[in-house]
Design a protein around this motif. Structure first.
Motif, short mmCIF file in Angstrom:
data_model
loop_
_atom_site.label_atom_id
_atom_site.label_comp_id
_atom_site.label_asym_id
_atom_site.label_seq_id
_atom_site.Cartn_x
_atom_site.Cartn_y
_atom_site.Cartn_z
N CYS A 170 0.82 -1.21 0.00
CA CYS A 170 0.00 0.00 0.00
C CYS A 170 0.85 1.27 0.00
CB CYS A 170 -0.95 -0.02 1.20
SG CYS A 170 -2.08 1.38 1.26
N HIS A 171 1.81 1.36 0.93
CA HIS A 171 2.61 2.58 1.00
C HIS A 171 3.46 2.75 -0.25
CE1 HIS A 171 5.64 -0.31 2.46
NE2 HIS A 171 6.55 0.59 2.14
N GLU A 172 3.86 1.63 -0.87
CA GLU A 172 4.68 1.71 -2.08
C GLU A 172 3.86 2.19 -3.28
OE1 GLU A 172 7.96 -1.72 -0.98
OE2 GLU A 172 5.94 -2.32 -1.59
N LEU A 173 2.58 1.88 -3.30
CA LEU A 173 1.72 2.40 -4.36
C LEU A 173 1.61 3.92 -4.27
CD1 LEU A 173 -1.12 -0.29 -4.31
CD2 LEU A 173 0.60 0.04 -6.10
N GLN A 177 2.94 6.62 -7.18
CA GLN A 177 2.13 7.71 -7.74
C GLN A 177 2.85 9.04 -7.63
OE1 GLN A 177 -1.47 7.36 -5.47
NE2 GLN A 177 -2.08 5.41 -6.41
N ALA A 178 3.46 9.29 -6.47
CA ALA A 178 4.20 10.55 -6.29
C ALA A 178 5.40 10.61 -7.22
CB ALA A 178 4.64 10.68 -4.84
N ILE A 460 7.72 13.42 -0.25
CA ILE A 460 6.83 13.40 0.93
C ILE A 460 5.78 14.50 0.82
CG2 ILE A 460 6.76 13.77 3.43
CD1 ILE A 460 9.53 12.36 3.53
N GLY A 461 6.20 15.68 0.37
CA GLY A 461 5.24 16.77 0.17
C GLY A 461 4.19 16.44 -0.85
N ASP A 462 4.58 15.78 -1.94
CA ASP A 462 3.63 15.42 -2.99
C ASP A 462 2.59 14.42 -2.48
OD1 ASP A 462 3.28 15.62 -6.15
OD2 ASP A 462 2.88 13.55 -5.56
#
Length: 556
Positions: A170-173, A177-178, A460-462
């Motif tokens: 999940c976190h890698e998806l 995207q970012a 991280i901002g994105d």
């Protein structure tokens, strides 16, 4: 009298033992550490709450109580020293299999550009060999050891013989995207962990604990993938707790064996061999060669060039983590996966358009790991700042798995101010002189790490995240890890065609001593924006096949 004596049982030494015993040679292998078998000694599937330490690091296991690697940056009785102003830390493993019991198993080939960097930007030196010389051995170790990945046809990220990669978590998806929005190349990771059974070894069952040592051998360690088959041939004698003191030579300058200390008794012992292969890890190899002095080699064995211990490098590195609100309050689910990342970002930019000359790759981490000591890095960093009782428990549940982090791993260019030498005033507990380190980062590395920090913060901002730490300043080196901390040290016995400027030739054979070879990271001419282990394995196999061929021809 053995055919070959190998010093060190890690990636290089293990591959040399495997290849040479398969070729029929009688081999003795000296390992400075204790016996270890990940199939029996691993702490895999041990819950943190089963220990009163909850997994906290120990002196001999700095990466955590359950980590498979016995060793560290500081080992009692085995000091090293630093020149004034030097920040350098030296990791040593002391066990059969060495660092391969612990490493992240990020298995990247060096690319065509990496062997010929000076030809491209004028810095450092070219290797005397090319990617085409090493590619057949990369293919062989892919098939022997196993690696997952995807064929991307990127110019300096060569394809391999890949097993299917695991799907992103999940976190890698979110990261993918970012990265796509910011035009950062993001592809499946390349790790030496089996996603399909291979050569009698089981596929990974996704317990996510690769660093503890895999009991089913689904990931790569020298211990059970290389040394165990070598022992099974009956051609390998494994001597543990054997601390190499010096390589012995005869009056003609040929290596005749190795003197070592039996650490269990303190006795000095010797083994005799027709060929000596040093694979003690790059800096330990430099120390051994520099301590192997004689009337023929007053400055150390294989050191007529004065290059032993010179041009040492480590990977550049820095890390940034952040709180990602999108990952809060997620539906509880199984974060199935290997003990490492499923995605990574190879170097994606043209350095000619930047203010630094070499690139880096990005490693991704996050998700819901098993809670243990240091869990979440401290809830005080999150918006609520922690609390008591029910609020604290609820906050832990809400924020669990809501951290995503990035680690940059980049290429350092060798420089004249980064080297090691023998400290004439300090010895270890066995009376063996220790290494003294000199280290310097240059603007090339500082500017590269600044770019890492800016990129990670943008990612991280994105994602709508909040970075935990402020941007480090120039005075703080932009957060660059100290030399040695990334544990990718290379060089000290670099290869080259000119004996006046190099220690070994293109076969990792010492110019000054024809039956002496180096099979670890020592012969590397340069770093790359890739982890070095896969290249250490490939070069060791290449060197070992050359040794076997030359022994059959009688030239050694």
């Amino acid at each position: 009298m053995y055919d070959v004596c190998i010093v060190g049982s890690g990636a290089g030494g293990g591959m040399a033992a495997y290849t040479l015993t398969q070729a029929g040679a009688d081999v003795v292998l000296l390992e400075a550490g204790a016996p270890w078998d990940n199939a029996k000694d691993s702490a895999m599937l041990t819950w943190p709450y089963e220990s009163p330490r909850r997994g906290k690091s120990t002196t001999e296991r700095p990466f955590g109580e359950f980590d498979a690697c016995i060793g560290g940056w500081e080992i009692p009785g085995e000091p090293y020293t630093r020149a004034p102003g030097t920040e350098f830390s030296w990791w040593r493993a002391r066990m059969v299999g060495g660092r391969t019991n612990h490493w992240g198993r990020i298995s990247l080939r060096f690319g065509p550009y990496d062997f010929k960097r000076k030809s491209r930007d004028g810095l450092g030196d070219d290797w005397p060999i090319s990617y085409e010389d090493v590619a057949p051995y990369y293919d062989k170790i892919d098939r022997l050891i196993g690696i997952f990945g995807s064929k991307e046809n990127l110019p300096n990220e060569p394809n391999g013989v890949f097993l299917p990669p695991p799907r992103p978590r999940c976190h890698e998806l979110l990261v993918k995207q970012a990265a796509d929005r910011l035009h950062v190349t993001c592809i499946p990771a390349r790790l030496s962990i089996l996603t399909r059974p291979l050569n009698g070894r089981a596929a990974c069952h996704y317990c996510g604990q690769c660093n503890r040592g895999c009991r089913v051998n689904a990931n790569f360690t020298s211990t059970n993938v290389l040394i165990a088959p070598a022992l099974a041939t009956g051609k390998l004698t494994l001597l543990t707790n054997a601390m190499a003191r010096e390589v012995l030579v005869d009056s003609g300058g040929r290596a005749t064996g190795v003197a070592y200390v039996d650490k269990t008794t303190g006795a000095d012992r010797r083994v005799r061999a027709k060929v000596v292969v040093v694979a003690a890890s790059a800096l330990e190899t430099a120390r051994l060669l520099l301590n192997s002095t004689s009337s023929l080699f007053p400055n150390g064995l294989a050191n007529s060039s004065g290059a032993v211990g010179k041009y040492i490098t480590d990977t550049t590195g820095t890390d940034v983590a952040g709180f990602i609100p999108k990952m809060m309050d997620h539906v509880p689910h199984n974060h199935d996966g290997v003990g490492g990342m499923h995605l990574y970002m190879p170097w994606w930019l043209d350095n000619a358009k930047l203010d630094f000359p070499r690139g880096y790759h990005i490693e991704v981490w996050g998700g819901a790991q098993v809670p243990s000591y240091g869990f979440m890095g401290g809830i005080h960093r999150y918006p609520s700042g922690g609390g008591y009782g029910k609020q604290l428990k609820d906050d832990y549940r809400r924020y669990y798995g809501a951290t995503i982090g990035f680690s940059g791993r980049g290429e350092m260019i060798p420089n004249d101010d980064s080297y090691c030498e023998i400290d004439s005033r300090t010895v270890d507990r066995w009376g063996i002189p220790v290494l003294r380190f000199h280290w310097k980062w240059t603007d090339h590395e500082y500017k590269q790490v600044k770019h890492m920090q800016e990129t990670f913060r943008a990612l991280i901002g994105d994602m709508g995240g909040q970075v935990f730490s402020p941007m480090p300043t120039a005075e703080q080196g932009y957060g660059i890890a100290a030399g040695g901390v990334i544990i990718h040290e290379l060089g000290g016995a670099r290869m080259g065609d000119d004996p006046k400027t190099s220690v070994t030739n293109r076969w990792c054979q010492a110019h000054d001593c024809k039956n002496l070879f180096v099979a670890d990271g020592g012969p590397f001419v340069s770093q790359a924006d890739k982890n070095p282990t896969w290249t250490i394995l490939a070069l060791s196999m290449r060197t070992s096949e050359y040794i076997a061929d030359q022994m059959k021809k009688g030239t050694l």
